[in-house]
Design a protein around this motif. Structure first.
Motif, PDB file in Angstrom:
ATOM      1  N   ASP A 137       0.853  -1.190   0.000  1.00 48.16           N
ATOM      2  CA  ASP A 137       0.000   0.000   0.000  1.00 48.16           C
ATOM      3  C   ASP A 137       0.889   1.240   0.000  1.00 48.16           C
ATOM      4  O   ASP A 137       1.882   1.305   0.736  1.00 48.16           O
ATOM      5  CB  ASP A 137      -0.875   0.017   1.257  1.00 48.16           C
ATOM      6  CG  ASP A 137      -1.837  -1.158   1.299  1.00 48.16           C
ATOM      7  OD1 ASP A 137      -2.690  -1.241   0.415  1.00 48.16           O
ATOM      8  OD2 ASP A 137      -1.715  -2.001   2.223  1.00 48.16           O
ATOM      9  N   VAL A 138       0.523   2.223  -0.804  1.00 46.93           N
ATOM     10  CA  VAL A 138       1.183   3.539  -0.782  1.00 46.93           C
ATOM     11  C   VAL A 138       0.063   4.570  -0.686  1.00 46.93           C
ATOM     12  O   VAL A 138      -0.600   4.892  -1.666  1.00 46.93           O
ATOM     13  CB  VAL A 138       2.050   3.786  -2.030  1.00 46.93           C
ATOM     14  CG1 VAL A 138       2.760   5.131  -1.907  1.00 46.93           C
ATOM     15  CG2 VAL A 138       3.065   2.662  -2.231  1.00 46.93           C
ATOM     16  N   ILE A 139      -0.157   5.057   0.537  1.00 49.07           N
ATOM     17  CA  ILE A 139      -1.289   5.941   0.821  1.00 49.07           C
ATOM     18  C   ILE A 139      -0.798   7.387   0.883  1.00 49.07           C
ATOM     19  O   ILE A 139       0.137   7.701   1.620  1.00 49.07           O
ATOM     20  CB  ILE A 139      -1.954   5.545   2.159  1.00 49.07           C
ATOM     21  CG1 ILE A 139      -2.438   4.082   2.102  1.00 49.07           C
ATOM     22  CG2 ILE A 139      -3.111   6.482   2.488  1.00 49.07           C
ATOM     23  CD1 ILE A 139      -2.861   3.517   3.452  1.00 49.07           C
ATOM     24  N   SER A 140      -1.426   8.241   0.098  1.00 47.29           N
ATOM     25  CA  SER A 140      -1.069   9.660   0.056  1.00 47.29           C
ATOM     26  C   SER A 140      -2.055  10.472   0.890  1.00 47.29           C
ATOM     27  O   SER A 140      -3.261  10.276   0.785  1.00 47.29           O
ATOM     28  CB  SER A 140      -1.090  10.137  -1.402  1.00 47.29           C
ATOM     29  OG  SER A 140      -1.379  11.505  -1.495  1.00 47.29           O
ATOM     30  N   VAL A 141      -1.528  11.385   1.709  1.00 44.08           N
ATOM     31  CA  VAL A 141      -2.368  12.341   2.441  1.00 44.08           C
ATOM     32  C   VAL A 141      -1.875  13.741   2.084  1.00 44.08           C
ATOM     33  O   VAL A 141      -0.671  14.019   2.148  1.00 44.08           O
ATOM     34  CB  VAL A 141      -2.290  12.121   3.968  1.00 44.08           C
ATOM     35  CG1 VAL A 141      -3.090  13.192   4.706  1.00 44.08           C
ATOM     36  CG2 VAL A 141      -2.780  10.737   4.346  1.00 44.08           C
ATOM     37  N   GLY A 142      -2.813  14.638   1.715  1.00 47.81           N
ATOM     38  CA  GLY A 142      -2.410  15.981   1.298  1.00 47.81           C
ATOM     39  C   GLY A 142      -1.973  15.986  -0.153  1.00 47.81           C
ATOM     40  O   GLY A 142      -2.535  15.269  -0.979  1.00 47.81           O
ATOM     41  N   LYS A 143      -0.942  16.768  -0.482  1.00 49.95           N
ATOM     42  CA  LYS A 143      -0.604  16.958  -1.896  1.00 49.95           C
ATOM     43  C   LYS A 143       0.452  15.983  -2.425  1.00 49.95           C
ATOM     44  O   LYS A 143       0.991  16.188  -3.504  1.00 49.95           O
ATOM     45  CB  LYS A 143      -0.195  18.402  -2.159  1.00 49.95           C
ATOM     46  CG  LYS A 143       1.058  18.880  -1.473  1.00 49.95           C
ATOM     47  CD  LYS A 143       1.379  20.313  -1.894  1.00 49.95           C
ATOM     48  CE  LYS A 143       2.738  20.741  -1.352  1.00 49.95           C
ATOM     49  NZ  LYS A 143       3.134  22.065  -1.827  1.00 49.95           N
ATOM     50  N   ILE A 144       0.742  14.901  -1.687  1.00 50.05           N
ATOM     51  CA  ILE A 144       1.716  13.906  -2.153  1.00 50.05           C
ATOM     52  C   ILE A 144       1.337  13.373  -3.541  1.00 50.05           C
ATOM     53  O   ILE A 144       2.176  13.278  -4.435  1.00 50.05           O
ATOM     54  CB  ILE A 144       1.840  12.731  -1.148  1.00 50.05           C
ATOM     55  CG1 ILE A 144       2.391  13.221   0.204  1.00 50.05           C
ATOM     56  CG2 ILE A 144       2.692  11.608  -1.723  1.00 50.05           C
ATOM     57  CD1 ILE A 144       3.814  13.712   0.206  1.00 50.05           C
ATOM     58  N   LYS A 145       0.070  13.040  -3.731  1.00 47.96           N
ATOM     59  CA  LYS A 145      -0.364  12.495  -5.032  1.00 47.96           C
ATOM     60  C   LYS A 145      -0.074  13.475  -6.152  1.00 47.96           C
ATOM     61  O   LYS A 145       0.394  13.087  -7.229  1.00 47.96           O
ATOM     62  CB  LYS A 145      -1.861  12.157  -4.995  1.00 47.96           C
ATOM     63  CG  LYS A 145      -2.330  11.474  -6.272  1.00 47.96           C
ATOM     64  CD  LYS A 145      -3.813  11.191  -6.279  1.00 47.96           C
ATOM     65  CE  LYS A 145      -4.207  10.565  -7.614  1.00 47.96           C
ATOM     66  NZ  LYS A 145      -5.672  10.395  -7.715  1.00 47.96           N
ATOM     67  N   ASP A 146      -0.326  14.766  -5.913  1.00 51.04           N
ATOM     68  CA  ASP A 146      -0.051  15.781  -6.939  1.00 51.04           C
ATOM     69  C   ASP A 146       1.445  15.902  -7.204  1.00 51.04           C
ATOM     70  O   ASP A 146       1.869  16.028  -8.353  1.00 51.04           O
ATOM     71  CB  ASP A 146      -0.584  17.150  -6.494  1.00 51.04           C
ATOM     72  CG  ASP A 146      -2.102  17.204  -6.467  1.00 51.04           C
ATOM     73  OD1 ASP A 146      -2.734  16.408  -7.190  1.00 51.04           O
ATOM     74  OD2 ASP A 146      -2.652  18.028  -5.717  1.00 51.04           O
ATOM     75  N   ILE A 147       2.252  15.881  -6.155  1.00 52.96           N
ATOM     76  CA  ILE A 147       3.704  16.049  -6.295  1.00 52.96           C
ATOM     77  C   ILE A 147       4.305  14.955  -7.183  1.00 52.96           C
ATOM     78  O   ILE A 147       5.221  15.202  -7.969  1.00 52.96           O
ATOM     79  CB  ILE A 147       4.379  16.057  -4.907  1.00 52.96           C
ATOM     80  CG1 ILE A 147       3.966  17.301  -4.118  1.00 52.96           C
ATOM     81  CG2 ILE A 147       5.899  15.974  -5.020  1.00 52.96           C
ATOM     82  CD1 ILE A 147       4.287  17.248  -2.635  1.00 52.96           C
ATOM     83  N   PHE A 148       3.764  13.741  -7.065  1.00 55.46           N
ATOM     84  CA  PHE A 148       4.269  12.608  -7.868  1.00 55.46           C
ATOM     85  C   PHE A 148       3.372  12.308  -9.064  1.00 55.46           C
ATOM     86  O   PHE A 148       3.546  11.286  -9.729  1.00 55.46           O
ATOM     87  CB  PHE A 148       4.423  11.368  -6.978  1.00 55.46           C
ATOM     88  CG  PHE A 148       5.556  11.483  -5.989  1.00 55.46           C
ATOM     89  CD1 PHE A 148       6.842  11.093  -6.329  1.00 55.46           C
ATOM     90  CD2 PHE A 148       5.343  12.025  -4.728  1.00 55.46           C
ATOM     91  CE1 PHE A 148       7.893  11.233  -5.427  1.00 55.46           C
ATOM     92  CE2 PHE A 148       6.385  12.174  -3.823  1.00 55.46           C
ATOM     93  CZ  PHE A 148       7.665  11.771  -4.174  1.00 55.46           C
ATOM     94  N   ASP A 149       2.419  13.198  -9.334  1.00 56.63           N
ATOM     95  CA  ASP A 149       1.471  13.030 -10.442  1.00 56.63           C
ATOM     96  C   ASP A 149       0.834  11.638 -10.424  1.00 56.63           C
ATOM     97  O   ASP A 149       0.639  11.011 -11.468  1.00 56.63           O
ATOM     98  CB  ASP A 149       2.165  13.300 -11.791  1.00 56.63           C
ATOM     99  CG  ASP A 149       1.154  13.567 -12.901  1.00 56.63           C
ATOM    100  OD1 ASP A 149       0.082  14.132 -12.603  1.00 56.63           O
ATOM    101  OD2 ASP A 149       1.414  13.185 -14.058  1.00 56.63           O
ATOM    102  N   GLY A 150       0.541  11.154  -9.219  1.00 55.93           N
ATOM    103  CA  GLY A 150      -0.146   9.869  -9.062  1.00 55.93           C
ATOM    104  C   GLY A 150       0.750   8.646  -9.191  1.00 55.93           C
ATOM    105  O   GLY A 150       0.308   7.520  -8.929  1.00 55.93           O
TER     106      GLY A 150
END
Length: 395
Positions: free
Chosen positions: A237-250
């Motif tokens: 599992d790699v769970i993003s909280v906040g803008k982590i998903k945006d920083i790595f473009d998903g």
């Protein structure tokens, strides 16, 4: 070797640097010290949770005392990459080395050639084209935009191109279409920004405009595989909280939670301690940077730090024996420094598990990638090209 920790929580206190990097003067950041200067300015910080972990042992912070028997392992990390922005810091943590900084247009606005091309390709005139606070620029240009449909384009101290448009007057899909064009144009090296951000808003007039939750980030994809990709591909599992998903473009993310504030982000992280997962929960708390650092407000920054520390106390109380928490930052943003830009600083690295018998100072990290290397070794996935793991030090 078998997996030491089942769940790793990595919390990034966005912009909470701890003293100038050796090369800080090349960036105009000589003497910067985000946490140190904030503490002095407000007459001392009250952060008992971070104090117990060894924050005061790591750096001189008024009000945060060194502990004779700290609970955490701690060190400072130096940034190897060129730059001092969010994407550079986070990408390096997960094993990438950035030798070309992302472009910023804070002082000048975007080149006329880019603006002309964006107007031609989208079919709209552009107003703004300067570095501005998102709320202030809406008060300045929102009514004009509603009358003319001219797009409001602005930037900040980050490597971003932001387009603000009224959801009802301009339309959300049309805003997204124009942002896609802007993203395509800003892939050119001389215009290459880290993110293009759609900033929709609503409201009837000046003083009544509010940004909506339909913000959309178009980020650059990481140029290489990161520890996140390795974890996801191996079924973790790699769970993003906040803008982590945006920083790595998903890239490398299996599940994502958007946060409305850093307070909300910590509440989400506390809730996630109740979730049974195996892998990484990667958290970014952006308000330190966005609300207080760029606006050069040490008092607001100090209050945010103390609020975070209270929530951290709750979070630490929920951890299980097989959990590891890693606390760090991605760059500095000293509110007592000149200008409104990030500052080139070292960042803290604090590691704690309820199962630890030991604690204390770790060797200095010459790259943020030591964090990713530690995570990778724990889950027995391919190690990043850069960085050395601290896993064997944790007893």
């Amino acid at each position: 070797m078998t997996m030491k920790y089942k769940r790793i929580f990595t919390i990034v206190m966005d912009s909470v640097g701890c003293g100038e990097m050796p090369d800080a003067e090349h960036y105009g950041d000589r003497g910067a010290d985000t946490i140190g200067h904030i503490a002095k300015t407000v007459g001392g910080l009250t952060m008992p949770a971070m104090e117990k972990l060894g924050y005061g042992n790591l750096h001189s912070i008024l009000g945060v005392e060194p502990q004779r028997d700290p609970q955490g392992y701690y060190t400072k990390m130096l940034e190897a990459s060129v730059g001092k922005d969010t994407m550079t810091g986070h990408w390096e943590m997960m094993g990438l080395y950035i030798d070309k900084p992302f472009q910023t247009f804070t002082d000048t606005g975007f080149p006329q050639e880019l603006i002309d091309e964006l107007e031609k390709r989208t079919g709209y005139k552009i107003v703004g084209n300067k570095s501005a606070s998102g709320t202030e620029i809406l008060d300045e240009l929102g009514e004009h935009h509603m009358k003319t449909k001219d797009m409001i384009v602005y930037t900040s101290a980050d490597s971003v191109l932001q387009i603000a448009a009224h959801e009802e007057v301009f339309g959300l899909e049309e805003l997204y279409r124009c942002c896609e064009i802007a993203r395509e144009l800003t892939m050119k090296d001389e215009w290459k920004v880290g993110r293009v951000i759609a900033r929709p808003f609503i409201g009837e007039g000046k003083g009544h405009f509010t940004r909506t939750s339909n913000r959309h980030d178009l980020a650059l994809k990481p140029f290489g595989r990161t520890v996140l990709n390795e974890l996801k591909d191996k079924g973790y599992d790699v769970i993003s909280v906040g803008k982590i998903k945006d920083i790595f473009d998903g890239e490398g993310i299996t599940e994502a939670y958007k946060s409305t504030s850093s307070h909300h982000g910590m509440e989400q992280t506390i809730e996630l301690t109740q979730k049974d997962f195996t892998g990484l929960c990667f958290v970014n708390l952006v308000d330190f940077d966005a609300k207080w650092g760029h606006r050069r407000n040490p008092q607001g920054y100090a209050q945010e730090l103390e609020d975070y520390d209270q929530l951290l106390t709750t979070f630490l109380g929920q951890l299980r024996e097989e959990d590891l928490v890693i606390i760090t930052a991605d760059h500095g943003n000293d509110p007592c420094h000149t200008g409104t830009d990030h500052t080139r600083e070292m960042v803290p690295l604090i590691l704690y598990s309820p199962s630890h018998q030991g604690s204390g100072l770790l060797p200095l990290a010459n790259t943020f990638a030591n964090l990713g290397a530690t995570v990778a070794e724990n889950f027995e996935v391919s190690m990043p090209e850069y960085g050395e793991s601290y896993l064997s030090y944790l007893k």
